[in-house]
Design a protein around this motif. Structure first.
Motif, PDB file in Angstrom:
ATOM      1  N   ASP A  32      -3.040  17.146 -11.105  1.00 37.52           N
ATOM      2  CA  ASP A  32      -4.257  16.371 -11.333  1.00 37.52           C
ATOM      3  C   ASP A  32      -5.046  16.994 -12.483  1.00 37.52           C
ATOM      4  O   ASP A  32      -5.598  18.084 -12.344  1.00 37.52           O
ATOM      5  N   PRO A  33      -5.119  16.328 -13.659  1.00 38.50           N
ATOM      6  CA  PRO A  33      -5.817  16.926 -14.794  1.00 38.50           C
ATOM      7  C   PRO A  33      -7.300  17.158 -14.550  1.00 38.50           C
ATOM      8  O   PRO A  33      -7.932  17.917 -15.264  1.00 38.50           O
ATOM      9  N   SER A  34      -7.876  16.490 -13.537  1.00 41.84           N
ATOM     10  CA  SER A  34      -9.308  16.670 -13.267  1.00 41.84           C
ATOM     11  C   SER A  34      -9.587  17.902 -12.411  1.00 41.84           C
ATOM     12  O   SER A  34     -10.740  18.254 -12.202  1.00 41.84           O
ATOM     13  N   ALA A  35      -8.545  18.551 -11.904  1.00 41.90           N
ATOM     14  CA  ALA A  35      -8.742  19.736 -11.062  1.00 41.90           C
ATOM     15  C   ALA A  35      -9.429  20.829 -11.862  1.00 41.90           C
ATOM     16  O   ALA A  35      -9.142  21.040 -13.036  1.00 41.90           O
ATOM     17  N   GLN A  36     -10.346  21.539 -11.226  1.00 41.12           N
ATOM     18  CA  GLN A  36     -11.093  22.583 -11.915  1.00 41.12           C
ATOM     19  C   GLN A  36     -10.434  23.957 -11.791  1.00 41.12           C
ATOM     20  O   GLN A  36     -10.795  24.869 -12.520  1.00 41.12           O
ATOM     21  N   VAL A  37      -9.517  24.115 -10.846  1.00 35.21           N
ATOM     22  CA  VAL A  37      -8.758  25.355 -10.708  1.00 35.21           C
ATOM     23  C   VAL A  37      -7.289  25.007 -10.862  1.00 35.21           C
ATOM     24  O   VAL A  37      -6.749  24.187 -10.114  1.00 35.21           O
TER      25      VAL A  37
END
Length: 512
Positions: free
Chosen positions: A4-9
């Protein structure tokens, strides 16, 4: 597996890239990565799973700047080395197109388990003081003090200071220190109380290691009866200086428990500074190696460059160093300022290097800039005193030396070295002799300066004793010639003053 490119980690093998906090952690350690290389990694992570062209990376990381592909190639090389990705499993090159980052499955966005962080620049959190004054009038003033301490510590560029909002929010949760340290990723946590005693505000503060529960430093401060003005002035002048010194000492103690190859840049820096302050044979060489290791571990640590320059001068006996060494030290100190222009100690050390070359206007300009950048830094205050002594204004310098010692009550021995010289040049011979005698180790030159001080004071027997010791240590030395060489670039009449004292002391030995 898709990511998921929106993941922050983002999970990258055994490393975690946290886009929100701006950190890369591998094996439980914070991984140092140059600014541009880290930005390339973040750009690839935000577009992970697809090819990112070189043009996209140039536009995102070097906007409006013309750079060669070598800059991007070096950044990719840095990233692969930091991730241990020699086989290019995580960061792949797509011929004639660009690069693609292939993370593992999405990482849990929760922070990693708390352990004593080993990032190059230790994180410290300042909690609000517990107000036990019993007077509502003091509540906002006590809270403001914690903010002043936070801001003061933030001026030291080789510390990472947790934002006031986060530290205060964690304190309001009522968590124990270990949990606060874990939540804030803080290596150190400062807490304390404020009380009223006979109309005076009494502050008690402690520097804690939240992982071990150990109290590393604690002290009390009396703000007097002056209200907010007393608290405001107390924070930068005393509390912050003591806290920073204690953090450095903790870093040094930590370095003693580890092998040299395991040290962070901050620990190398702390170890080198601790050695540098000992005034013992052989320590400058070891200090220089630690400063070089700090630079290798974190090239963005400008203050390590600056201390490397200072240690280089020390190895060549400071003022007696050849001109080429003085110029080399100034060049490295200028590099430290270029890397960290807002670091007070970089400015202060550059000022000292200018003074060594008799560039006094530049020296005073850098020393004054250092104090503007960080009035909490006792060494910056002391740096201005050095320049003033070298300019021939010892009387003014003495006030700054006293201020530096007040800010740093556990001052290093080199404070006394300058203090003794300033007192000598100011004609305060008895005070100068006491300052010389406080030094843990007297070199032959310092023995002779003590002898000169005593001779000028008319204290002839001790003067004869110390002059004889100096001559025994260096029987081939021309002490008057060495003094002329050491003070050749000094302004004022200090050289004539010192030479007269040395000649008096030598006469006592030659004609007892």
């Amino acid at each position: 597996m898709s990511h998921d490119p929106s993941a922050q980690v983002v999970a990258l093998g055994d490393a975690l890239l946290d886009l929100t906090r701006g950190t890369l952690i591998r094996g439980g350690r914070f991984v140092p990565l140059r600014s541009k290389s880290f930005r390339v990694l973040c750009e690839l992570a935000r577009k992970s799973g697809r090819v990112v062209t070189k043009e996209e990376l140039f536009d995102a990381v070097w906007p409006g700047i013309t750079v060669t592909e070598d800059s991007l190639t070096q950044a990719v090389r840095d990233i692969r080395r930091s991730l241990g990705d020699d086989g290019q499993r995580l960061l792949r090159t797509v011929a004639r197109r660009g690069f693609i980052l292939c993370p593992d499955s999405p990482a849990d966005p929760a922070p990693p388990p708390y352990a004593p962080p080993t990032e190059p620049r230790p994180r410290i959190a300042v909690l609000p003081l517990i107000d036990r004054t019993g007077d509502p009038h003091w509540a906002p003033l006590v809270e403001g003090l914690a903010e002043e301490v936070t801001n003061g510590l933030a001026r030291f560029r080789n510390l990472t200071v947790v934002a006031r909002h986060s530290a205060f929010a964690a304190a309001r949760e009522g968590w124990p220190l270990a949990e606060i340290g874990r939540r804030l990723h803080a290596r150190y946590v400062v807490d304390g109380t404020a009380r009223l005693s006979d109309g005076h505000v009494r502050l008690t503060l402690a520097l804690n290691d939240p992982a071990s529960g150990e109290v590393l430093w604690g002290d009390s401060f009396d703000a007097g009866e002056t209200g907010w003005r007393g608290l405001r002035d107390l924070a930068p002048q005393r509390i912050v200086a003591r806290l920073f010194t204690s953090v450095e000492e903790a870093g040094y103690r930590s370095s003693l428990r580890q092998g040299t190859h395991d040290l962070t840049a901050f620990e190398h820096l702390a170890h080198g500074k601790a050695l540098f302050r000992r005034f013992e044979p052989g320590v400058n060489e070891r200090a220089l190696r630690h400063f070089a290791a700090a630079i290798a571990a974190d090239p963005s640590l400008g203050v390590a460059q600056s201390y490397h320059a200072l240690a280089d001068l020390a190895l060549h006996d400071y003022a007696l160093a050849p001109l080429a060494v003085k110029q080399r030290a100034k060049d490295r100190a200028m590099q430290g300022v270029e890397i960290s222009p807002d670091e007070s100690r970089c400015r202060s050390i550059l000022g000292y290097c200018h003074a060594q070359l008799a560039e006094f206007d530049a020296a005073e300009r850098e020393a004054s800039r250092a104090m503007e950048l960080n009035p909490c830094d006792a060494d910056a205050v002391f740096g201005l005193a050095i320049v003033l002594v070298w300019r021939g204004d010892s009387e003014t310098a003495l006030a700054w030396i006293d201020r530096a010692k007040d800010m740093n009550p556990l001052w290093p021995a080199y404070y006394d070295t300058l203090h003794s010289e300033a007192l000598l040049f100011a004609g305060r011979y008895e005070d100068a002799a006491r300052a010389f005698r406080r030094l843990p180790h007297l070199s032959a030159a310092q023995e002779m300066r003590l002898a000169a001080t005593l001779a000028l004071a008319g204290d002839l027997d001790p003067a004869r004793h110390h002059a004889a010791r100096a001559r025994a240590a260096k029987p081939d030395w021309d002490f008057v010639g060495k003094a002329r060489e050491a003070l050749a670039n000094r302004a004022g009449r200090d050289l004539d003053h010192l030479v007269r004292g040395i000649e008096l002391a030598l006469a006592l030995v030659d004609d007892p």
